[in-house]
Write a protein that holds these residues in place. Structure first.
Motif, PDB file in Angstrom:
ATOM      1  N   GLU A 142       0.774   3.980  -2.871  1.00  0.00           N
ATOM      2  CA  GLU A 142       0.467   5.356  -2.453  1.00  0.00           C
ATOM      3  C   GLU A 142       1.531   6.321  -2.959  1.00  0.00           C
ATOM      4  O   GLU A 142       1.223   7.396  -3.471  1.00  0.00           O
ATOM      5  CB  GLU A 142       0.395   5.416  -0.927  1.00  0.00           C
ATOM      6  N   ARG A 185       0.828  -1.208   0.000  1.00  0.00           N
ATOM      7  CA  ARG A 185       0.000   0.000   0.000  1.00  0.00           C
ATOM      8  C   ARG A 185       0.863   1.259   0.000  1.00  0.00           C
ATOM      9  O   ARG A 185       0.595   2.199  -0.751  1.00  0.00           O
ATOM     10  CB  ARG A 185      -0.961   0.013   1.191  1.00  0.00           C
ATOM     11  N   GLU A 244      -6.952   8.252  -1.490  1.00  0.00           N
ATOM     12  CA  GLU A 244      -6.954   7.535  -0.205  1.00  0.00           C
ATOM     13  C   GLU A 244      -8.272   6.783  -0.013  1.00  0.00           C
ATOM     14  O   GLU A 244      -8.286   5.653   0.479  1.00  0.00           O
ATOM     15  CB  GLU A 244      -6.732   8.517   0.954  1.00  0.00           C
TER      16      GLU A 244
END
Length: 200
Positions: A90, A86, A191
């Protein structure tokens, strides 16, 4: 004794000049003479290193994507020694958003390359189109790793989600450039979708 010229450094300086001019005026307006003036060198020198405008544009694209990779690496380093899937995804998505002058130029010029490739056969025939495929494959592989580690919610398709996340990041970046939304709003959208995919 004549001074030794670092040819790789000189090519990089010319590529950076191309990116600066394209960032100010748009890639479609840039000529080799403009790049030479920006770099503070002769047109003949630019032609010596790149021969044609297409070769200069392709090297500029490679330079641009290399700088993007450096920015991603810097962001990842700040997350710790072992960033998970992640955090890595990101970093890729957030660094692509135009949140400062360097990333604004990156997004603007990269989008300009895509638009030029639509009508420029020489550019379209080059590996430009492979870069988005490579990014999609990278994100999909990270999602598969997360799936194997049971970090994803049930029913997630890594390849489809990778394509969607990258398309969303590109669209949000353009939205920032044209003033549709701010960087914080765009980051919040990304997000939200990562929260939808990952368990935590």
């Amino acid at each position: 004794m004549p001074k030794r010229v670092d040819h790789a450094e000189r090519r990089t300086e010319i590529a950076e000049a191309l990116v600066r001019v394209a960032g100010r005026h748009g890639l479609h307006t840039v000529g080799m003479r403009d790049v030479a003036a920006e770099a503070g060198v002769s047109l003949r020198l630019v032609q010596y290193y790149f021969e044609t405008k297409e070769k200069l544009l392709l090297f500029g694209l490679q330079h641009l994507t290399g700088k993007f990779g450096e920015r991603v690496a810097t962001r990842l380093k700040a997350t710790g020694d072992r960033p998970g899937p992640r955090a890595t995804i990101e970093a890729l998505l957030m660094v692509a958003l135009p949140t400062d002058e360097e990333s604004r130029t990156f997004h603007y010029v990269l989008t300009s390359y895509a638009v030029l490739a639509v009508n420029d056969a020489a550019l379209a025939a080059q590996p430009f189109i492979k870069d988005p495929d490579a990014a999609e494959d990278t994100v999909a592989e990270l999602l598969r790793q997360a799936q194997e580690a049971e970090l994803l919610r049930p029913g997630v398709d890594p390849q489809l989600e990778a394509a969607g996340l990258l398309a969303m990041s590109a669209g949000l970046g353009t939205g920032i450039l044209v003033g549709q939304r701010g960087p914080e709003s765009a980051a919040a959208v990304l997000e939200h979708h990562l929260d939808r995919i990952f368990k935590e």
